[in-house]
Design an enzyme around this catalytic site. Structure first.
Site, PDB file in Angstrom:
ATOM      1  CG  HIS A  38      -2.147   0.806   1.127  1.00  0.00           C
ATOM      2  ND1 HIS A  38      -2.224   1.947   0.352  1.00  0.00           N
ATOM      3  CD2 HIS A  38      -3.376   0.665   1.682  1.00  0.00           C
ATOM      4  CE1 HIS A  38      -3.441   2.456   0.444  1.00  0.00           C
ATOM      5  NE2 HIS A  38      -4.153   1.705   1.237  1.00  0.00           N
ATOM      6  CE  LYS A  42     -24.394   3.595 -10.515  1.00  0.00           C
ATOM      7  NZ  LYS A  42     -23.244   3.955 -11.365  1.00  0.00           N
ATOM      8  CG  LEU A  71     -31.428   8.503  -0.273  1.00  0.00           C
ATOM      9  CD1 LEU A  71     -31.835   7.236   0.466  1.00  0.00           C
ATOM     10  CD2 LEU A  71     -31.293   9.670   0.710  1.00  0.00           C
ATOM     11  CG  ASP A  98     -19.289   6.492  -0.352  1.00  0.00           C
ATOM     12  OD1 ASP A  98     -19.006   5.348   0.033  1.00  0.00           O
ATOM     13  OD2 ASP A  98     -18.706   7.508   0.068  1.00  0.00           O
ATOM     14  CE1 TYR A 147      -8.482   7.247   6.517  1.00  0.00           C
ATOM     15  CE2 TYR A 147      -9.259   5.246   5.453  1.00  0.00           C
ATOM     16  CZ  TYR A 147      -8.473   6.387   5.428  1.00  0.00           C
ATOM     17  OH  TYR A 147      -7.714   6.667   4.329  1.00  0.00           O
ATOM     18  CB  THR A 155     -10.446   6.323   1.461  1.00  0.00           C
ATOM     19  OG1 THR A 155      -9.961   5.196   2.171  1.00  0.00           O
ATOM     20  CG2 THR A 155      -9.328   6.942   0.661  1.00  0.00           C
ATOM     21  CB  THR A 168      -6.234   9.315   1.352  1.00  0.00           C
ATOM     22  OG1 THR A 168      -5.162   9.023   2.266  1.00  0.00           O
ATOM     23  CG2 THR A 168      -6.246   8.314   0.216  1.00  0.00           C
TER      24      THR A 168
END
Length: 612
Positions: free
Chosen positions: A327, A406, A414, A417, A439, A441, A452
């Site tokens: 990462h 979706k 709405l 995500d 958390y 991102t 980020t």
């Protein structure tokens, strides 16, 4: 964003880099106000008053000094955070990074032309590798279309880190070596490394200026496989890269001291375009249940992964594919873009190679043989042992929620995500009887070398809505209004975080300036509410929207009593990977996933009745 056209004829991949704005520094007053807002759901009135007093003292005192220092730093660097973030989030960590930091996941090709099939491993790997090499070439020749947020270009620098990149362990701090060059910058390594049954091989993927075709790649991979079949396993040196960082650094130093040829082999691995892992396991996943494959991508055989490599392409024996990536050099969206490109190419060609079957004359793959001694053998044994003990503790639940996606969410006006994030908050509250610091991102790539920012979805508004949802005495209309307030708050915070107006990275900068100046750690960072609300990497929910494509990934939880939650959103489904540590008595990935599904049903029903 990943669904944008990949090849560009008019725009060059990196042409907007110089015109991107520098990463801004938010106002101190704004960041501290947002921080106080974020800790409120985790505090009693008394705790909150104490924290508010600490924050006020910080804002009027040492915080002012640190903030001015940060503003000065921002004048001399186009991205004041970049080096700090790399060091703090990745390179200074000493825990084994392969499981705790890397992200991995299943390739989506089984959903169409490549379902699990015996005997298809090498042929499919050669075709997928060919498409991957085309992507390498698009970046190298700068024909990969620059990505945009709306009409605004975003930073593309991380795409240089996808290939020919490797982390190298250090005794106190790791480093990243990047060998990639665009054509205009000069020559670039063009070899891959193939790992199979604890052995390592390499071959060049370009012959006479042309990328090897799938039939040629197949011949090279077949050669590697035939060398390993029916033979004893290799020493398994790659397992060392799964170790605690300082231990691995010392083992690596010893490896180099035994024989100078070992250093050359390490450099061959580090500079390779990527690693191909030929894995004997057969996870047999389905489009509805990706769990076995995601688990294997995350915790597979350590002797056939190079944990520090920017991209390990994993080819399972049942003809499915996955990945495991360090990462540190880039964020998941870069790999998502590559995998989405490969997925689209495979769909367009039905997973077949339609070009010539001619195989040119070229050297066979070369085996990379490390010289090892008893100490290294002992280190490898130790690495495998600690790895197996740790990975046994990881629980993964990776499924498709197929009731809706979706399309139905957007029909109710709405944000998809935000919908999943609030469903996660409600699921956690239902399961644990309290709010979970979270958390999410937020992407800051609209700025030069932006990566980020932290967006914290557990707002007071989300908490109030969760309480209302679980209270049988509260009517649907009140619940609906509370949900809308929570949605609005989340959307505003996300928008601000993407605009460089989050507060977590700002606070990190202030903390690091105090540390660099040898000042005592300011009270705001030692206050119990700082860690309780997620500060200092203590989020119990570590989450990310991987996008609106077919590509998914997974990460381990950030803390022992937490969850990792990655998800992708399609028109008709939401596919999520949820991770937890089995040794924690409170958490359970399966229950969490199930509760998120229940929450999504409840939310859609609530939103639907409002439209009647």
């Amino acid at each position: 964003m990943a669904s944008q056209v990949s090849e560009s004829t008019s725009e060059r991949t990196f042409q907007y880099q110089d015109s991107l704005p520098p990463l801004p520094v938010p106002s101190l007053e704004g960041s501290l106000a947002k921080y106080l807002d974020a800790v409120r759901p985790f505090a009693s009135d008394e705790e909150y008053r104490a924290t508010a007093a600490i924050v006020k003292r910080f804002g009027e005192g040492i915080g002012q000094h640190l903030h001015q220092k940060l503003l000065h730093r921002a004048k001399t660097k186009r991205n004041w955070l970049e080096e700090w973030w790399l060091d703090t989030a990745y390179l200074e960590l000493r825990i084994p990074s392969q499981l705790n930091v890397n992200f991995g996941g299943p390739a989506p090709y089984l959903e169409h032309c490549w379902p699990p099939t015996e005997g298809a491993q090498l042929e499919r790997t050669s075709i997928a590798t060919w498409h991957t090499l085309q992507y390498w070439d698009l970046i190298r020749t700068e024909r990969l279309a620059p990505q945009k947020a709306g009409n605004a270009p975003v930073d593309m620098d991380q795409f240089k880190m996808l290939f020919c990149t490797c982390k190298v362990p250090g005794v106190t701090k790791d480093s990243i070596i990047n060998y990639f060059k665009t054509e205009s910058e000069g020559p670039c390594p063009s070899h891959v490394v193939v790992l199979c049954r604890g052995r390592l091989f390499t071959f060049d993927t370009v012959c006479d200026g042309q990328i090897l075709t799938p039939p040629e790649l197949l011949r090279q991979l077949t050669y590697v496989k035939s060398c390993c079949e029916g033979q004893p396993e290799g020493d398994g040196v790659p397992a060392l890269s799964s170790e605690e960082r300082t231990r691995w650094a010392k083992a690596r130093e010893h490896l180099i001291s035994i024989d100078p040829a070992n250093k050359t082999i390490l450099e061959t691995i580090q500079s390779s375009q990527f690693v191909i892992s030929l894995d004997d396991s057969k996870p047999y996943a389905t489009p509805e249940n990706y769990t076995p494959m995601t688990l294997k991508a995350m915790i597979g055989d350590p002797t056939i992964r190079w944990g520090d490599k920017s991209y390990n392409s994993i080819a399972f024996s049942d003809g499915t594919l996955g990945s495991n990536c360090d990462h540190a050099p880039y964020d998941a969206m870069v790999l998502v873009s590559l995998c989405h490109y490969v997925d689209e190419q495979l769909k367009a060609t039905e997973g077949k190679w339609k070009g010539p079957d001619t195989v040119r004359s070229m050297p066979a793959p070369e085996e990379l043989l490390f010289t090892v001694d008893n100490r290294i053998r002992s280190d490898i044994h130790h690495a495998k042992q600690q790895y197996q003990e740790t990975v046994r503790d990881l629980q993964v639940a990776c499924y498709a929620f197929t009731s809706f996606g979706k399309a139905a969410i957007k029909q109710r006006k709405l944000h998809p995500d935000t919908f999943v994030q609030l469903a996660m908050q409600l699921a956690y509250y239902r399961l644990h009887g309290r709010s979970g610091c979270c958390y999410e991102t937020a992407m800051t790539r609209k700025y030069y070398h932006g990566r980020t920012e932290t967006m914290r979805p557990c707002t007071l508004e989300a908490q109030n809505w969760c309480k209302a949802m679980l209270d049988p005495n509260i009517g649907a209309d009140t619940k609906r209004k509370a949900m809308q307030v929570a949605f609005n708050k989340h959307n505003n915070l996300m928008s601000e975080a993407q605009d460089g107006k989050g507060f977590d990275r700002h606070l990190l900068g202030l903390y690091l300036i105090a540390k660099e100046e040898g000042l005592p750690t300011p009270d705001v960072f030692t206050d119990p509410l700082y860690a309780k609300s997620g500060g200092g990497g203590n989020f119990v929910l570590s989450s990310s929207l991987v996008g609106y494509t077919t590509v998914l990934g997974a990460v381990a939880p950030m803390v022992r009593h937490g969850y990792g939650f990655f998800y992708r959103i399609r028109d008709d489904r939401i596919v999520a990977s949820c991770t937890a540590w089995k040794s924690d008595p409170e958490t359970d990935a399966e229950s969490m996933f199930h509760n998120v599904c229940v929450s999504m049903h409840d939310m859609l029903q609530l939103a639907t009745t409002s439209q009647l």
